[in-house]
Design a protein around this motif. Structure first.
Motif, PDB file in Angstrom:
ATOM      1  N   GLU A  15      40.263  41.027  26.823  1.00 26.06           N
ATOM      2  CA  GLU A  15      40.130  41.767  28.076  1.00 26.06           C
ATOM      3  C   GLU A  15      39.046  41.108  28.913  1.00 26.06           C
ATOM      4  O   GLU A  15      37.940  40.853  28.434  1.00 26.06           O
ATOM      5  N   VAL A  16      39.385  40.806  30.164  1.00 27.88           N
ATOM      6  CA  VAL A  16      38.440  40.203  31.099  1.00 27.88           C
ATOM      7  C   VAL A  16      38.144  41.246  32.163  1.00 27.88           C
ATOM      8  O   VAL A  16      39.040  41.687  32.892  1.00 27.88           O
ATOM      9  N   GLU A  17      36.876  41.655  32.252  1.00 29.40           N
ATOM     10  CA  GLU A  17      36.460  42.684  33.210  1.00 29.40           C
ATOM     11  C   GLU A  17      35.948  42.040  34.490  1.00 29.40           C
ATOM     12  O   GLU A  17      35.934  40.828  34.621  1.00 29.40           O
ATOM     13  N   ASN A  18      35.504  42.856  35.419  1.00 26.96           N
ATOM     14  CA  ASN A  18      34.939  42.372  36.677  1.00 26.96           C
ATOM     15  C   ASN A  18      33.785  41.423  36.426  1.00 26.96           C
ATOM     16  O   ASN A  18      33.162  41.442  35.391  1.00 26.96           O
ATOM     17  N   GLY A  19      33.487  40.630  37.407  1.00 29.18           N
ATOM     18  CA  GLY A  19      32.303  39.786  37.297  1.00 29.18           C
ATOM     19  C   GLY A  19      32.628  38.337  37.547  1.00 29.18           C
ATOM     20  O   GLY A  19      33.137  37.977  38.598  1.00 29.18           O
ATOM     21  N   ILE A  20      32.366  37.515  36.565  1.00 28.49           N
ATOM     22  CA  ILE A  20      32.472  36.070  36.727  1.00 28.49           C
ATOM     23  C   ILE A  20      33.887  35.634  37.100  1.00 28.49           C
ATOM     24  O   ILE A  20      34.083  34.818  37.987  1.00 28.49           O
ATOM     25  N   PHE A  21      34.900  36.197  36.445  1.00 29.87           N
ATOM     26  CA  PHE A  21      36.262  35.710  36.622  1.00 29.87           C
ATOM     27  C   PHE A  21      37.047  36.466  37.698  1.00 29.87           C
ATOM     28  O   PHE A  21      37.964  35.924  38.282  1.00 29.87           O
ATOM     29  N   LEU A  22      36.720  37.731  37.927  1.00 31.61           N
ATOM     30  CA  LEU A  22      37.512  38.565  38.824  1.00 31.61           C
ATOM     31  C   LEU A  22      36.638  39.190  39.891  1.00 31.61           C
ATOM     32  O   LEU A  22      35.452  39.416  39.689  1.00 31.61           O
TER      33      LEU A  22
ATOM     34  N   GLY B  97      36.503  42.614  42.620  1.00 31.18           N
ATOM     35  CA  GLY B  97      37.080  43.949  42.773  1.00 31.18           C
ATOM     36  C   GLY B  97      36.859  44.765  41.520  1.00 31.18           C
ATOM     37  O   GLY B  97      36.018  44.463  40.698  1.00 31.18           O
ATOM     38  N   ASN B  98      37.666  45.820  41.365  1.00 38.72           N
ATOM     39  CA  ASN B  98      37.515  46.724  40.225  1.00 38.72           C
ATOM     40  C   ASN B  98      38.658  46.566  39.239  1.00 38.72           C
ATOM     41  O   ASN B  98      39.156  47.531  38.695  1.00 38.72           O
ATOM     42  N   ASN B  99      39.089  45.364  39.051  1.00 36.10           N
ATOM     43  CA  ASN B  99      40.223  45.115  38.166  1.00 36.10           C
ATOM     44  C   ASN B  99      39.760  44.609  36.806  1.00 36.10           C
ATOM     45  O   ASN B  99      38.663  44.099  36.659  1.00 36.10           O
ATOM     46  N   ALA B 100      40.638  44.724  35.845  1.00 31.51           N
ATOM     47  CA  ALA B 100      40.426  44.123  34.534  1.00 31.51           C
ATOM     48  C   ALA B 100      41.761  43.537  34.091  1.00 31.51           C
ATOM     49  O   ALA B 100      42.800  44.156  34.257  1.00 31.51           O
TER      50      ALA B 100
ATOM     51  N   ASP C 259      50.462  31.643  21.844  1.00 30.09           N
ATOM     52  CA  ASP C 259      51.488  32.297  22.645  1.00 30.09           C
ATOM     53  C   ASP C 259      50.830  33.511  23.281  1.00 30.09           C
ATOM     54  O   ASP C 259      50.228  34.333  22.582  1.00 30.09           O
ATOM     55  N   TYR C 260      50.921  33.632  24.594  1.00 30.58           N
ATOM     56  CA  TYR C 260      50.231  34.691  25.335  1.00 30.58           C
ATOM     57  C   TYR C 260      51.223  35.684  25.913  1.00 30.58           C
ATOM     58  O   TYR C 260      52.309  35.313  26.341  1.00 30.58           O
TER      59      TYR C 260
ATOM     60  N   GLY D   3      50.434  41.787  36.637  1.00 32.39           N
ATOM     61  CA  GLY D   3      49.292  41.805  37.547  1.00 32.39           C
ATOM     62  C   GLY D   3      48.096  41.011  37.055  1.00 32.39           C
ATOM     63  O   GLY D   3      47.056  40.994  37.710  1.00 32.39           O
ATOM     64  N   THR D   4      48.223  40.344  35.900  1.00 30.20           N
ATOM     65  CA  THR D   4      47.109  39.518  35.425  1.00 30.20           C
ATOM     66  C   THR D   4      46.896  38.383  36.411  1.00 30.20           C
ATOM     67  O   THR D   4      47.842  37.712  36.809  1.00 30.20           O
ATOM     68  N   SER D   5      45.648  38.188  36.807  1.00 31.34           N
ATOM     69  CA  SER D   5      45.352  37.177  37.827  1.00 31.34           C
ATOM     70  C   SER D   5      45.703  35.778  37.329  1.00 31.34           C
ATOM     71  O   SER D   5      45.634  35.487  36.139  1.00 31.34           O
ATOM     72  N   GLN D   6      46.071  34.926  38.280  1.00 34.57           N
ATOM     73  CA  GLN D   6      46.383  33.544  37.954  1.00 34.57           C
ATOM     74  C   GLN D   6      45.148  32.828  37.416  1.00 34.57           C
ATOM     75  O   GLN D   6      45.238  31.986  36.530  1.00 34.57           O
ATOM     76  N   THR D   7      43.964  33.211  37.890  1.00 37.54           N
ATOM     77  CA  THR D   7      42.710  32.621  37.401  1.00 37.54           C
ATOM     78  C   THR D   7      42.556  32.873  35.905  1.00 37.54           C
ATOM     79  O   THR D   7      42.223  31.960  35.146  1.00 37.54           O
ATOM     80  N   THR D   8      42.786  34.100  35.484  1.00 38.91           N
ATOM     81  CA  THR D   8      42.676  34.432  34.064  1.00 38.91           C
ATOM     82  C   THR D   8      43.714  33.675  33.251  1.00 38.91           C
ATOM     83  O   THR D   8      43.408  33.123  32.198  1.00 38.91           O
TER      84      THR D   8
END
Length: 183
Positions: free
Chosen positions: A101-108, A110-113, A151-152, A157-162
């Motif tokens: 799980e990637v929360e707000n901050g460095i990678f994203l 807004g208020n998304n995870a 395999d992921y 809605g997972t960001s392309q960055t993640t």
């Protein structure tokens, strides 16, 4: 009946001392960080060969990334001198499954995870040394390389960055540390 049980107990103890040390159970406290080889059982197959079966559980939180996993491994070891005590080479196979799980901050922003599940199959080679003392205490140190195929399963809605940051397969270094008991 008591005499029969007592004789059986002495026979089992006698056989275990005649066969010397053929089993080792080990724990790797460092595995909690990565989820490999937390607990393992090694069984001698002959004068130079053994097999190792391991179970793994891992997890950590680092900055905005939370990681949990579980897995299993299988090793075939060839000892260059005495089995279970000395230098060895090993072939390794592993399976791992988990969630990140990637929360707000460095990678994203807004208020998304973002969160995703993953599985990994791996295979590789290791070289190491295991010491087994007369008391039964054992220490196992090893290093090697393993190819992992991941395999992921990204959620909608997972960001392309993640996805770009975490989606990878390849050769990874491996190391092992095990404290245990041989009998």
């Amino acid at each position: 009946m008591k005499k029969l049980l007592l004789c059986a107990a002495f026979a089992v103890l006698g056989l275990s001392t005649v066969n010397a040390q053929e089993n080792v159970i080990k724990a790797n406290p460092l595995a909690l960080l990565g989820g490999t080889d937390l607990v393992s059982y090694e069984r001698a197959l002959g004068d130079h060969a053994s097999v190792v079966v391991s179970a793994a559980l891992g997890g950590f939180k680092l900055s905005d990334v939370k990681y949990k996993s579980f897995g299993a491994g299988l090793q075939y070891r060839y000892y260059f001198a005495d089995v279970l005590d000395g230098w060895y080479g090993a072939a390794v196979a592993s399976y791992q499954s988990g969630k990140t799980e990637v929360e707000n901050g460095i990678f994203l922003s807004g208020n998304n995870a973002d969160e995703f599940d993953f599985t990994a199959l791996g295979g590789g080679l290791k070289i190491g040394h295991q010491w087994v003392w007369d008391s039964g205490f054992s220490l196992d140190l090893n290093i090697g390389a393993s190819y992992k195929s991941f395999d992921y399963d990204f959620t909608d809605g997972t960001s392309q960055t993640t996805q770009d940051l975490f989606k990878a397969s390849g050769t990874l270094p491996t190391f092992g540390f095990g404290l245990g008991y041989a009998w």
